[in-house]
Structure formats: C-alpha cells, structure tokens
Scaffold this motif. Structure first.
Motif, PDB file in Angstrom:
ATOM      1  N   TYR A  84     -34.241 -57.813 -48.568  1.00 36.65           N
ATOM      2  CA  TYR A  84     -34.852 -56.636 -49.781  1.00 36.65           C
ATOM      3  C   TYR A  84     -35.604 -55.205 -49.413  1.00 36.65           C
ATOM      4  O   TYR A  84     -36.160 -55.144 -47.605  1.00 36.65           O
ATOM      5  CB  TYR A  84     -35.155 -56.719 -50.771  1.00 36.65           C
ATOM      6  N   ILE A  85     -35.423 -54.213 -49.911  1.00 38.90           N
ATOM      7  CA  ILE A  85     -36.097 -52.592 -49.591  1.00 38.90           C
ATOM      8  C   ILE A  85     -37.989 -52.998 -50.171  1.00 38.90           C
ATOM      9  O   ILE A  85     -38.061 -53.781 -51.086  1.00 38.90           O
ATOM     10  CB  ILE A  85     -36.281 -52.040 -49.951  1.00 38.90           C
ATOM     11  N   LYS A  98     -36.199 -42.569 -53.688  1.00 37.26           N
ATOM     12  CA  LYS A  98     -36.032 -43.248 -53.906  1.00 37.26           C
ATOM     13  C   LYS A  98     -34.696 -44.100 -54.942  1.00 37.26           C
ATOM     14  O   LYS A  98     -34.335 -45.736 -54.928  1.00 37.26           O
ATOM     15  CB  LYS A  98     -37.426 -44.112 -55.379  1.00 37.26           C
ATOM     16  N   LEU A 101     -32.425 -45.859 -51.560  1.00 44.06           N
ATOM     17  CA  LEU A 101     -32.339 -47.147 -51.581  1.00 44.06           C
ATOM     18  C   LEU A 101     -31.912 -47.940 -52.644  1.00 44.06           C
ATOM     19  O   LEU A 101     -31.931 -49.100 -52.278  1.00 44.06           O
ATOM     20  CB  LEU A 101     -34.221 -46.799 -51.277  1.00 44.06           C
ATOM     21  N   GLY A 102     -32.612 -47.369 -53.899  1.00 41.90           N
ATOM     22  CA  GLY A 102     -31.167 -48.484 -55.107  1.00 41.90           C
ATOM     23  C   GLY A 102     -30.198 -48.025 -54.812  1.00 41.90           C
ATOM     24  O   GLY A 102     -29.559 -49.703 -55.050  1.00 41.90           O
ATOM     25  N   ALA A 105     -29.246 -50.126 -51.598  1.00 46.35           N
ATOM     26  CA  ALA A 105     -29.488 -51.910 -51.817  1.00 46.35           C
ATOM     27  C   ALA A 105     -28.832 -53.016 -53.019  1.00 46.35           C
ATOM     28  O   ALA A 105     -28.195 -53.449 -52.635  1.00 46.35           O
ATOM     29  CB  ALA A 105     -30.698 -52.411 -52.809  1.00 46.35           C
ATOM     30  N   THR A 112     -35.035 -53.794 -55.015  1.00 44.17           N
ATOM     31  CA  THR A 112     -35.953 -52.365 -54.107  1.00 44.17           C
ATOM     32  C   THR A 112     -37.261 -53.016 -55.044  1.00 44.17           C
ATOM     33  O   THR A 112     -36.782 -54.184 -55.542  1.00 44.17           O
ATOM     34  CB  THR A 112     -35.740 -51.188 -54.434  1.00 44.17           C
ATOM     35  N   CYS A 113     -38.331 -52.275 -54.370  1.00 42.78           N
ATOM     36  CA  CYS A 113     -39.392 -52.810 -54.965  1.00 42.78           C
ATOM     37  C   CYS A 113     -40.135 -51.559 -55.322  1.00 42.78           C
ATOM     38  O   CYS A 113     -39.770 -50.529 -54.440  1.00 42.78           O
ATOM     39  CB  CYS A 113     -40.216 -53.882 -53.723  1.00 42.78           C
ATOM     40  N   GLU A 123     -35.032 -44.930 -58.891  1.00 41.48           N
ATOM     41  CA  GLU A 123     -34.773 -46.146 -58.626  1.00 41.48           C
ATOM     42  C   GLU A 123     -34.378 -46.830 -59.653  1.00 41.48           C
ATOM     43  O   GLU A 123     -33.710 -47.983 -59.346  1.00 41.48           O
ATOM     44  CB  GLU A 123     -36.586 -46.489 -58.408  1.00 41.48           C
ATOM     45  N   SER A 127     -31.240 -49.230 -58.722  1.00 38.60           N
ATOM     46  CA  SER A 127     -31.279 -50.519 -59.006  1.00 38.60           C
ATOM     47  C   SER A 127     -30.761 -52.069 -59.600  1.00 38.60           C
ATOM     48  O   SER A 127     -31.882 -51.640 -60.659  1.00 38.60           O
ATOM     49  CB  SER A 127     -32.748 -51.028 -58.190  1.00 38.60           C
TER      50      SER A 127
END
Ligand code: SF4
Lengths: 446, 229
Positions: A84-85, A98, A101-102, A105, A112-113, A123, A127
């Motif tokens: 995971y991110i 962001k 990435l969402g 993922a 993501t985190c 995000e 996500s």
C-alpha cells in the motif's frame, strides 16, 4: 592501496562543509538516505529444483490478498495486494499527487495513508481505503475524518528522521496548506516530535483505548515506528494493543529532512524485519499482530523478500512518487537543470517546492504538469507490476500464496545480510547466530 | 434526562449509551465515573453531559457539539481535540488539558498541570487557578486565559495564539515575550471571566504572552538561535 584522491576528504565531504560554512545550519533535502547500506539486493530466492515443485504461472493462482489488523478490529483492512501507499502529507505533496495516489491504489484494491497535515479531500474522494495518520502535530486532525477511515496509524517515528519532527518549508505553506494546518502562510514549519497528550508506553496504551472507543473498535489501529531499537519497540507496541506495527527502515523517504538525520539514524530496513518478527515470536504474537515494513521498497523482489523474512505487507512512498514521474524528464515540459539545478535522475529537492513534475509542490503552474488520471494509471500499473513480480517469485519457489514465503526460501549474498536476517550465506549452511538455538520459529534453515 | 451508572457498565457500554443518547440530543447524567479513562470520547452531536465525580485520561476528548460538565478532577488530555461545544471542570486538570483544540471553550475552575493548551489550533482555554510548565507550547491559534500564575517556559515556540495571565509569569519560553494588554483585551478579559464565572483577584493586572515570530523563517535566525529548528 593508493588512491588518486583523499578517501577521508572526498569531494562530497568538502562540498558538505562548504554548504554548512555558507548556511550556518544543517542542510535540508528530500528523498532518502545517500548511504550505501545493506539492502534486499543482498538476498536471493532459492527457487525450485528437485526439493520443491514450482507452480504453473498461467493456470495456478497465487494469492496476494492481505488482511491487516484482525487482532482486535471488527473490520480489518483487506487489501488485494500486500503493498500500500505509505503516509505522505498533503503539503509535502500536491493535491494532484494525493489524488493520483488514491486513484492508483483504488484501481488495484489497496490503500493510501494521509500523512501529516490532515486529510486531503481529493485523496479521500479517490481512495477506497484510507489509513488516517495521527501524528505529533495533529495538523488538520478532524474526528469526522478519522471516523471515515479504514484504519488508524499512530505515528511514533519515521525511518528517514527518527526522533525529529516533520519540516515543511515556507514555499510550500500556501494559503490552502496554511488554513488546513492552522499555521501562518509562508512560514518554515517545524512539527513537534512528541505527541501532545502522551509520552511513553503506559500513556500510549490509554491513547489506543481512546481511539478504539472513538471508533467503537471497528477499524485496526497501527503503530508506526522508525527502525531503531526494533525488538523492544515491537514488543511494547504489541503489548499495548496495536493491531498492526509498521516498521520504517532508514531508507524511508521524506519531503524534507536534515541530511544528517537521513544518513546517520535508524537501521536498514532489511535488518529490521527479522528483528521485528523475532520480537513478535518471542511474545507469542507473530501472526496475530500484523507486521508492515517500509523504507526503500523498490520492486516486487524487495517486497517478496520482506514478506519472506516475516512481514505481512509493505508500504511504498518514494517508489510510488517515481511512478508518478519523480525524476523523469518530460520533453517540452520540464527543464530540470534550470528548475532545480540538476539533470532528471539526480533531483532530491522536494523541500524547495520547485518539483519539476508537479508532485512535491504547491505551485499551481508546476502542479498542472501532473495529470491525476494519467498519474493514477501509472501508479496502478506499477503496483500491479510489483504484485505480479511477487506472485512470480512465490510460484517459482512453489508457493500458492505470497504470505507463504519464508526465510527458508532465501539465501544471503553477503555476510552482513546473513547476520542481519539470519539467512545462511549462499552455498553454506553456516549459522553463527544460532549458538545451539534454532532461529525462525524453530524451523531449520536449509 | 438519561441517567447512567458508570460503575455498572463496561467502558464500551458507557460510551455507546452516551453516543446513542447524544444523537437524540438528550441530557445525560453519569454517576460514579470512578476516574476511569476515555469516557465521553468522540461524540459529534449536541447534547448535555454531566459527570458526577472525577474522570481519568482523555475524558470529553474529540468532541464536536456537546456541553460537558465534570464535577471533580481530570486526568491527562482532558477535552483534547475539542472542535465545538463547551467542557467545564470544577476542580483540577492534569497534563495537556485542551491539547490541540480547534474550537469551543474549555473551562477549568481549579489549576491545570504542565502543557496546558499545547498545540491549540483555535478556541479558548480558560483556567481559574494556576497553570504549569510549558503552557501554550507550540500553540497555533486560539487563546488561553490563566487567572492565577503560570509556570516556566510559557508560550514556547508559539505561533499566533495569545496567552493572558492574571498572576505571575515564572518565565517565558523560546521565542515568546510578555507584553501589555490593550484596552479592548482588558474589556474582553473582564467580560469573558465574568461570563465563565471565573474568579479573578481584585485589581488583576493582566499580562499577555505572545510570539516574537523569530522562528518563522529558518534562514533569518541569528546564528546563535539556529539550534532551535
Ligand atoms: S522530481 Fe519532484 S518529487 Fe522527485 S525528487 Fe525532485 S522535487 Fe522531489
């Protein structure tokens, strides 16, 4: 041996002194350590021969589904890949980064985190699974956002700079970031190192109970630690109720850090996995508390080796940014030498806010260079490629589940890697660490 | 009015009952809190809660809406992360009261321990008695009133928060200084302490602790101060 130039006073050492003589303070930069330290390249897999039968790649499935935090949580985090991110702040990263990435993922069924600075709306929107970090600064902390998360992560330390707080330089504290963090616009922000409302393990155990009460025990609670005194820290984190423990090795990335911290603190990621696994085994919680490893995971081989040594999952940061386009020259768009002073491939200036590819910036013109849809596709492709690499390796050693990889599947190429991981040196059965005891949960290494 | 006896409920049962009653906007009375930790956590609706006795760590934390009264003392992190609403304590608060609050009002009738109002991001923390070491450490926005004395290193590394002290200031922290209050601030302090029913000494001469803002930009620091970043 006689060298043509000084080994002690090498050019980069003299450059470092010149910079400090100019600045009057320690230099800052992004990226991760420049030290050459033992890493996963020093391990190889012992694929099949006559002792193990490989699985057929085209018809025999290899499971990559990963369950994190089922120790206490009613709704553990279920990921379709054990990658995971990791947490990277909105502020260090642009909104588009962001969002990308969402999107990436979610396409491959992973998480993501948030990182420092609170939740970025984009995000959250993109996500499907979001891990909400709780950090010393509590910038942007919002209980409603916390309740909407799929897991919580209490950050105690990060491998890039353990024992020191986050930094976000003035160029990146735009009006939006300033409002989100309740800070004055344009200041050089220094996050606290310690949490405001707990100091030690006893307090943290009560804090974890608070988070569990807040979320009705629904979602997992992770504790993220920099890889330093791994054995003790892991035992303490497990004892005080963590569902999952994240160990971030010294190769972990950052948007800004004093380089003295990047290069001289924490232990290598590879060394931390065996230490963490053994710590959990010693207290009978290996397999009950999820173990997540981060810090310099670059490909499916690194991830597979981390799992073989004992991790349940890995988190990636820098690799995901590189998938977004970090350090890539885009013809007709980027001019790295003009914008950051070096060619693409040598950039580590995330702290300046001048990211040529729109990832670590709050400048709208630079951010426009990152298309969240296209970048999200690249992240998804990369995560997929990593997952395929892991499954390929697992099948080659005869495993139908990446979580069945084990230390016995590995050989070490260097003495350092062997001693750190307790995997025998390739071609030998030499186990100096045993002293009559067996390692790896009593299983004998072959 | 909903009446709960904390001594007869597990922590989860107590918090679940509280959340259910709060969603209905009820007035809730909790008997025998027994200084347990983590009571009334993360309630996000308007309601009125009274604890009849002392509470442990993180009581009335992560709230957005409720009005809480605790008739007793409180442990660490009382009312931390308050978003909106009011939280009042009739006796003394331990370490890190009102840590990182974003809004609302936290009122302590007695004394507060170290790190009161640490990292606040808005809202008001009003302390009727004295406050301890590092009060207002790294506070970002919002205001802190201390009717009595305050310990060492007040306002250390603070941003835009303001701290008003009715008694003595033992020492200021890095980058903070004591200044005079304006006429408007004096008026606001009088009205606020009266509204919150906090006793001030006759003829209180208020002092203000504020940031000198010298830590805002690393490269503008004097050489001798650069160790602080
Ligand atoms: S290209 Fe951007 S993200 Fe990559 S190192 Fe440079 S500034 Fe950082």
């Amino acid at each position: 041996m006689v060298h043509s130039s000084s080994q002690l006073w090498a050019k980069h050492i003299m450059d470092d002194i010149h910079v400090k003589a100019q600045l009057g303070r320690y230099p800052l930069r992004g990226f991760s350590t420049f030290q050459r330290v033992p890493h996963f390249d020093e391990l190889v897999f012992l694929s099949t021969g006559l002792t193990r039968v490989p699985l057929e790649g085209y018809k025999e499935k290899c499971n990559t589904r990963t369950v994190i935090g089922s120790r206490f949580a009613k709704e553990p985090l279920i990921l379709e890949t054990p990658i995971y991110i990791s947490g990277m702040s909105f502020g260090a990263l642009s909104r588009s980064a962001k969002a990308a990435l969402g999107k990436g993922a979610s396409k491959v069924g992973t998480a993501t985190c948030t990182g420092d600075g609170g939740q970025c709306e984009d995000e959250r929107k993109f996500s499907d699974k979001l891990i909400y970090q709780i950090l010393p600064s509590r910038y942007g902390f919002n209980p409603r956002h916390m309740l909407g998360a799929q897991a919580l992560e209490v950050l105690v330390g990060q491998g890039a700079k353990p024992g020191s707080g986050g930094l976000l330089m003035g160029k990146k504290i735009s009006a939006v970031i300033a409002e989100q963090r309740d800070l004055p616009e344009g200041i050089d922000q220094r996050s606290p190192t310690r949490h405001p409302d707990w100091f030690g393990p006893d307090d943290l155990s009560i804090k974890i109970e608070q988070l569990r009460e807040a979320t009705d025990g629904r979602i997992p609670i992770h504790i993220k630690l920099a890889a330093c005194r791994v054995r003790d820290d892991v035992k303490i984190a497990a004892k005080i109720g963590a569902d999952a423990i994240v160990i971030d090795g010294m190769q972990g990335g950052t948007g800004a850090s004093p380089d003295v911290m990047l290069d001289h603190t924490a232990i290598p990621t590879m060394a931390s996995v065996t230490a963490a696994r053994e710590a959990l085994e010693e207290i009978g919680l290996y397999g009950k508390v999820s173990l997540i490893i981060s810090g310099g995971i670059r490909n499916g081989a690194d991830a597979a080796k981390a799992l073989a040594l004992g991790a349940d999952a890995v988190a990636i940061g820098q690799a995901a940014l590189i998938a977004l386009n970090c350090n890539k020259h885009i013809p007709g768009v980027t001019d790295y030498p003009k914008e950051v002073g070096v060619e693409a491939g040598y950039c580590r200036y995330c702290d300046t806010g001048k990211c040529p590819v729109g990832i670590t910036t709050q400048d709208p013109k630079l951010e426009a260079r990152l298309d969240p849809d296209e970048a999200g596709d690249r992240v998804a492709n990369f995560l997929n490629a990593m997952t395929m690499e892991m499954a390929l390796i697992a099948r080659s050693v005869g495993k139908s589940d990446v979580h069945s990889l084990e230390p016995e599947d590995l050989a070490a190429l260097t003495m350092e890697a062997s001693l750190m991981t307790k995997v025998p040196l390739a071609g030998t059965d030499y186990r100096p660490w045993e002293n009559g005891k067996k390692s790896h949960g009593g299983k004998k290494c072959i | 009015m909903v009446k709960l006896d904390a001594s007869k409920l597990s922590l989860r049962e107590l918090n679940t009952s509280l959340k259910k009653a709060c969603v209905l906007g009820e007035e809730i009375h909790i008997a025998n809190p027994g200084a347990r930790h983590n009571m009334a956590v993360c309630i996000l609706s308007k309601c009125r809660i009274t604890f009849d006795g002392s509470v442990g760590y993180y009581c009335a934390s992560m709230l957005d809406g409720p009005d809480v009264l605790v008739n007793g003392n409180a442990g660490w992190g009382f009312a931390e992360h308050l978003y909106s609403g009011t939280v009042r304590l009739t006796q003394n608060a331990s370490l890190a009261v009102a840590a990182s609050i974003k809004g609302g009002e936290v009122v302590i009738e007695g004394d507060a321990g170290a790190r009161a109002g640490i990292g606040i991001k808005g809202g008001l923390l009003a302390i009727g008695g004295n406050a301890g070491y590092l009060t207002g450490f790294i506070a970002q926005k919002g205001r802190i009133i201390i009717c009595g004395n305050v310990g060492d290193a007040v306002g250390d590394s603070m941003y835009e928060s303001l701290i008003y002290v009715g008694g003595k200031v033992a020492s200021v922290g890095t980058d903070s200084r004591v200044t005079d209050v304006t006429a408007d601030e004096t008026k606001w302090l009088g009205e606020t302490t009266e509204r919150l029913k906090l006793k001030t000494r006759k003829g209180t001469s208020w002092k203000k602790v504020e940031s000198m803002k010298t830590l805002y930009h690393f490269d503008k620091l004097k050489l001798k101060d650069r160790h602080v970043v």
